[in-house]
Design a protein around this motif. Structure first.
Motif, PDB file in Angstrom:
ATOM      1  N   ALA A  56      -6.170   2.443  -2.421  1.00  0.00           N
ATOM      2  CA  ALA A  56      -5.642   2.873  -1.126  1.00  0.00           C
ATOM      3  C   ALA A  56      -5.068   4.283  -1.233  1.00  0.00           C
ATOM      4  O   ALA A  56      -4.309   4.595  -2.137  1.00  0.00           O
ATOM      5  CB  ALA A  56      -4.555   1.908  -0.651  1.00  0.00           C
ATOM      6  N   THR A 319       3.278   1.010  11.078  1.00  0.00           N
ATOM      7  CA  THR A 319       2.688   0.529  12.331  1.00  0.00           C
ATOM      8  C   THR A 319       2.609   1.640  13.361  1.00  0.00           C
ATOM      9  O   THR A 319       1.565   1.860  13.989  1.00  0.00           O
ATOM     10  CB  THR A 319       3.509  -0.647  12.889  1.00  0.00           C
ATOM     11  OG1 THR A 319       3.586  -1.678  11.911  1.00  0.00           O
ATOM     12  CG2 THR A 319       2.880  -1.190  14.158  1.00  0.00           C
ATOM     13  N   THR A 322       0.100   4.307  12.333  1.00  0.00           N
ATOM     14  CA  THR A 322      -1.261   3.813  12.570  1.00  0.00           C
ATOM     15  C   THR A 322      -1.614   3.957  14.041  1.00  0.00           C
ATOM     16  O   THR A 322      -2.715   4.390  14.397  1.00  0.00           O
ATOM     17  CB  THR A 322      -1.387   2.341  12.151  1.00  0.00           C
ATOM     18  OG1 THR A 322      -1.095   2.213  10.756  1.00  0.00           O
ATOM     19  CG2 THR A 322      -2.786   1.807  12.426  1.00  0.00           C
ATOM     20  N   SER A 469     -10.081  -3.113  14.316  1.00  0.00           N
ATOM     21  CA  SER A 469      -9.624  -3.501  12.975  1.00  0.00           C
ATOM     22  C   SER A 469     -10.144  -2.574  11.880  1.00  0.00           C
ATOM     23  O   SER A 469      -9.416  -2.256  10.932  1.00  0.00           O
ATOM     24  CB  SER A 469     -10.043  -4.946  12.677  1.00  0.00           C
ATOM     25  OG  SER A 469     -11.445  -5.093  12.797  1.00  0.00           O
ATOM     26  N   ALA A 470     -11.394  -2.130  11.988  1.00  0.00           N
ATOM     27  CA  ALA A 470     -11.949  -1.260  10.943  1.00  0.00           C
ATOM     28  C   ALA A 470     -11.193   0.054  10.874  1.00  0.00           C
ATOM     29  O   ALA A 470     -10.799   0.507   9.787  1.00  0.00           O
ATOM     30  CB  ALA A 470     -13.431  -1.002  11.207  1.00  0.00           C
ATOM     31  N   SER A 472      -8.161   0.643  12.063  1.00  0.00           N
ATOM     32  CA  SER A 472      -6.768   0.376  11.679  1.00  0.00           C
ATOM     33  C   SER A 472      -6.627   0.198  10.180  1.00  0.00           C
ATOM     34  O   SER A 472      -5.674   0.687   9.564  1.00  0.00           O
ATOM     35  CB  SER A 472      -6.254  -0.877  12.403  1.00  0.00           C
ATOM     36  OG  SER A 472      -6.252  -0.696  13.792  1.00  0.00           O
ATOM     37  N   GLN A 473      -7.577  -0.499   9.564  1.00  0.00           N
ATOM     38  CA  GLN A 473      -7.523  -0.719   8.119  1.00  0.00           C
ATOM     39  C   GLN A 473      -7.684   0.581   7.354  1.00  0.00           C
ATOM     40  O   GLN A 473      -7.004   0.815   6.347  1.00  0.00           O
ATOM     41  CB  GLN A 473      -8.612  -1.712   7.711  1.00  0.00           C
ATOM     42  CG  GLN A 473      -8.449  -2.249   6.288  1.00  0.00           C
ATOM     43  CD  GLN A 473      -7.126  -2.977   6.098  1.00  0.00           C
ATOM     44  OE1 GLN A 473      -6.763  -3.854   6.893  1.00  0.00           O
ATOM     45  NE2 GLN A 473      -6.392  -2.633   5.048  1.00  0.00           N
ATOM     46  N   MET A 474      -8.593   1.444   7.814  1.00  0.00           N
ATOM     47  CA  MET A 474      -8.770   2.743   7.175  1.00  0.00           C
ATOM     48  C   MET A 474      -7.493   3.569   7.239  1.00  0.00           C
ATOM     49  O   MET A 474      -7.098   4.226   6.264  1.00  0.00           O
ATOM     50  CB  MET A 474      -9.913   3.510   7.846  1.00  0.00           C
ATOM     51  CG  MET A 474     -11.291   2.905   7.628  1.00  0.00           C
ATOM     52  SD  MET A 474     -12.573   3.673   8.646  1.00  0.00           S
ATOM     53  CE  MET A 474     -12.643   5.323   7.938  1.00  0.00           C
ATOM     54  N   MET A 476      -4.298   2.409   7.691  1.00  0.00           N
ATOM     55  CA  MET A 476      -3.216   1.804   6.917  1.00  0.00           C
ATOM     56  C   MET A 476      -3.391   2.004   5.416  1.00  0.00           C
ATOM     57  O   MET A 476      -2.422   2.215   4.693  1.00  0.00           O
ATOM     58  CB  MET A 476      -3.102   0.314   7.266  1.00  0.00           C
ATOM     59  CG  MET A 476      -2.518   0.058   8.646  1.00  0.00           C
ATOM     60  SD  MET A 476      -2.134  -1.682   8.981  1.00  0.00           S
ATOM     61  CE  MET A 476      -3.779  -2.355   9.188  1.00  0.00           C
ATOM     62  N   ASN A 477      -4.635   1.948   4.947  1.00  0.00           N
ATOM     63  CA  ASN A 477      -4.886   2.207   3.533  1.00  0.00           C
ATOM     64  C   ASN A 477      -4.513   3.639   3.159  1.00  0.00           C
ATOM     65  O   ASN A 477      -3.995   3.899   2.071  1.00  0.00           O
ATOM     66  CB  ASN A 477      -6.355   1.944   3.195  1.00  0.00           C
ATOM     67  CG  ASN A 477      -6.693   0.475   3.173  1.00  0.00           C
ATOM     68  OD1 ASN A 477      -5.811  -0.373   3.069  1.00  0.00           O
ATOM     69  ND2 ASN A 477      -7.975   0.151   3.276  1.00  0.00           N
ATOM     70  N   GLN A 480      -0.726   3.945   2.801  1.00  0.00           N
ATOM     71  CA  GLN A 480      -0.068   3.102   1.807  1.00  0.00           C
ATOM     72  C   GLN A 480       0.700   3.887   0.742  1.00  0.00           C
ATOM     73  O   GLN A 480       1.859   3.557   0.449  1.00  0.00           O
ATOM     74  CB  GLN A 480      -1.106   2.195   1.137  1.00  0.00           C
ATOM     75  CG  GLN A 480      -0.505   1.131   0.234  1.00  0.00           C
ATOM     76  CD  GLN A 480       0.418   0.183   0.967  1.00  0.00           C
ATOM     77  OE1 GLN A 480       0.183  -0.139   2.139  1.00  0.00           O
ATOM     78  NE2 GLN A 480       1.494  -0.245   0.319  1.00  0.00           N
TER      79      GLN A 480
END
Length: 488
Positions: A56, A319, A322, A469-470, A472-474, A476-477, A480
């Motif tokens: 991440a 949050t 993001t 979701s895709a 958002s995950q990118m 958040m990673n 990190q």
């Protein structure tokens, strides 16, 4: 050749190819072909990033070339999840902007390519000076694109935009030099600088200068006044790039440079800019309510939405941050759609005054339906991108337990109601209101190339709204390491 450098090389090749173009057919072939290739490359980079198993926050596709060794200036490129999404957004706007500029001359497209070089170069840069260089490359073409091919008081608007953004650049250059000299004068590489602690006493003056420098481009109150005038006078595709991508350089820079390199000062001083961004959110929305020009309505709406990006970044939690990046994506797509449709309407009615329009739904049904979708995305209808972005921001912002942050979150949330007022008012007046001008009965609907632009943007708005979701995950990673190291 590094895959990321292609985002700079392709627009440059397009620019050179335009020198040899004689007729509109060859010009359009170069622009559509080049813009399509950029979009394909952006999709490829996104796919490679998603399928690459990496820690991440790690930068991928990194390449480094020494430019000026004595000052440690390198041409260094690399991307994380946030950069990839910004590149994808830029490619979409550049592609759709070509179809919205279908009848523009060769010289216009040459400066358009120069603007694209600056935008892409900024997002792929990992060297602080190189990032600033591409930042300036992106600003310079705006003067000519607005001053030569714009409408209304175009010379005034172009000069105002240039002077105010150059003023912001002066603050930014001061901050960059401050970062370099207070971090040991050993590197301008952003990941390396993030690992070098800058003394807190220096952070206290470098952070506000840097944040202000980028914030001017992000329409930070009270330095936002260049934006509505620039939007109103710019050609359609320039307005699309201006609001859809160029203003995102401000939010991206505030995060990548000001927050990441000076997190301690950000925690101490964020309340100052939080007040200013909160004012931007509400003031921009209220200003849009009283406008009668379609472009000014969307321009002040952009001040409000971009203010929300900076507002979320300053909340300093995963949050909200993001949500800030999702808001950059959402606003970029929907404001580009707005300006594409406004250009379409203006090209047929020869007016942007909502008091002189009405009943367009019956004569321009395709354009009218697209305008309704853009409006619903702007006011945050569930299922569209605006809802996902704004809800993420407000949830993250309200997580702060102290009264100050929660009060300003409530103030910012009120902008949703104000946005609904001017969006629904405008839609009701120009689309469903009584026919004001009999000549409007003979208007034609969108041409095929205008439909291509609108459909592509709507598809992206819906995709981000139903499948966030895709992205958002990118995001958040990528956040990190910042969360772990500095507990933001």
């Amino acid at each position: 050749m590094n895959i990321l450098s292609s985002f700079v090389i392709i627009p440059f090749v397009m620019l050179l190819a335009l020198f040899f173009c004689k007729g509109m057919k060859s010009i359009r072939t170069v622009m559509v072909g080049g813009a399509s290739l950029l979009l394909i490359m952006a999709c490829v980079v996104t796919g490679l990033f998603l399928t690459n198993d990496h820690p991440a926050g790690e930068m991928l596709f990194v390449a480094d070339t020494v430019w000026y060794a004595s000052l440690h200036i390198h041409y260094t490129v690399g991307v994380d999840g946030i950069s990839v999404l910004m590149i994808l957004l830029s490619a979409i706007i550049v592609f759709t902007g070509v179809f919205s500029s279908w009848h523009m001359p060769r010289e216009y497209f040459m400066w358009y390519c120069m603007l694209a070089i600056g935008v892409f170069g900024f997002f792929i840069s990992l060297d602080l000076f190189t990032m600033f260089l591409f930042y300036e490359v992106a600003l310079i073409p705006m003067y000519l694109l607005i001053g030569v091919w714009g409408t209304g008081p175009k010379e005034y608007s172009a000069m105002k935009l240039t002077l105010m953004l150059m003023g912001g650049s002066a603050f930014l250059l001061t901050g960059i030099l401050g970062i370099y000299f207070t971090s040991g004068q050993s590197t301008m590489n952003l990941p390396e600088l993030a690992g070098i602690p800058i003394p807190l006493m220096h952070q206290y003056w470098i952070f506000p200068v840097t944040f202000l420098g980028f914030g001017v481009l992000g329409a930070l109150f009270p330095f936002h006044t260049w934006s509505p005038d620039g939007h109103a006078s710019a050609p359609t595709a320039v307005s699309m790039l201006h609001a859809g991508v160029l203003m995102k350089l401000g939010g991206y820079g505030c995060f990548r440079v000001a927050i990441c390199l000076m997190p301690e000062a950000a925690q101490e001083l964020s309340w100052i800019f939080l007040i200013l961004t909160g004012i931007s959110v509400v003031y921009g929305a209220f200003s849009a309510v009283v406008q009668t020009d379609l472009k000014y309505i969307n321009a002040y709406s952009s001040v409000s939405h971009c203010g929300l990006v900076l507002f979320a970044i300053l909340m300093l939690n995963r949050t909200a941050m993001t949500g800030a990046v999702l808001q950059m994506l959402s606003h970029g797509l929907m404001t580009a759609l707005f300006f594409a449709l406004i250009g379409l309407i203006y090209g047929r009615t020869h007016t942007r005054d909502i008091r002189e329009m009405g009943g367009l739904m019956r004569v321009m049904p395709f354009a009218a339906v697209c305008y309704v979708i853009a409006g619903l995305a702007s006011l945050g209808l569930p299922g569209l991108s605006g809802f996902v972005a704004e809800m993420t921001i407000f949830v993250g912002s309200f997580r702060h337990p102290d009264l100050f942050h929660r009060v300003w979150t409530f103030v910012a949330t009120c902008s949703i109601v104000i946005t609904a007022v001017y969006i629904l008012r405008t839609i009701g007046k120009i689309l469903y209101g009584p026919l004001v001008n009999e000549h409007h009965l003979s208007l034609t609907d969108a041409a095929w190339y205008e439909k291509v632009s609108a459909v592509c943007l709507i598809a992206c708005i819906v995709l981000l709204g139903v499948w966030p979701s895709a992205a958002s995950q990118m995001i958040m990673n990528s956040l990190q390491p910042l969360i772990e190291l500095w507990k933001l």
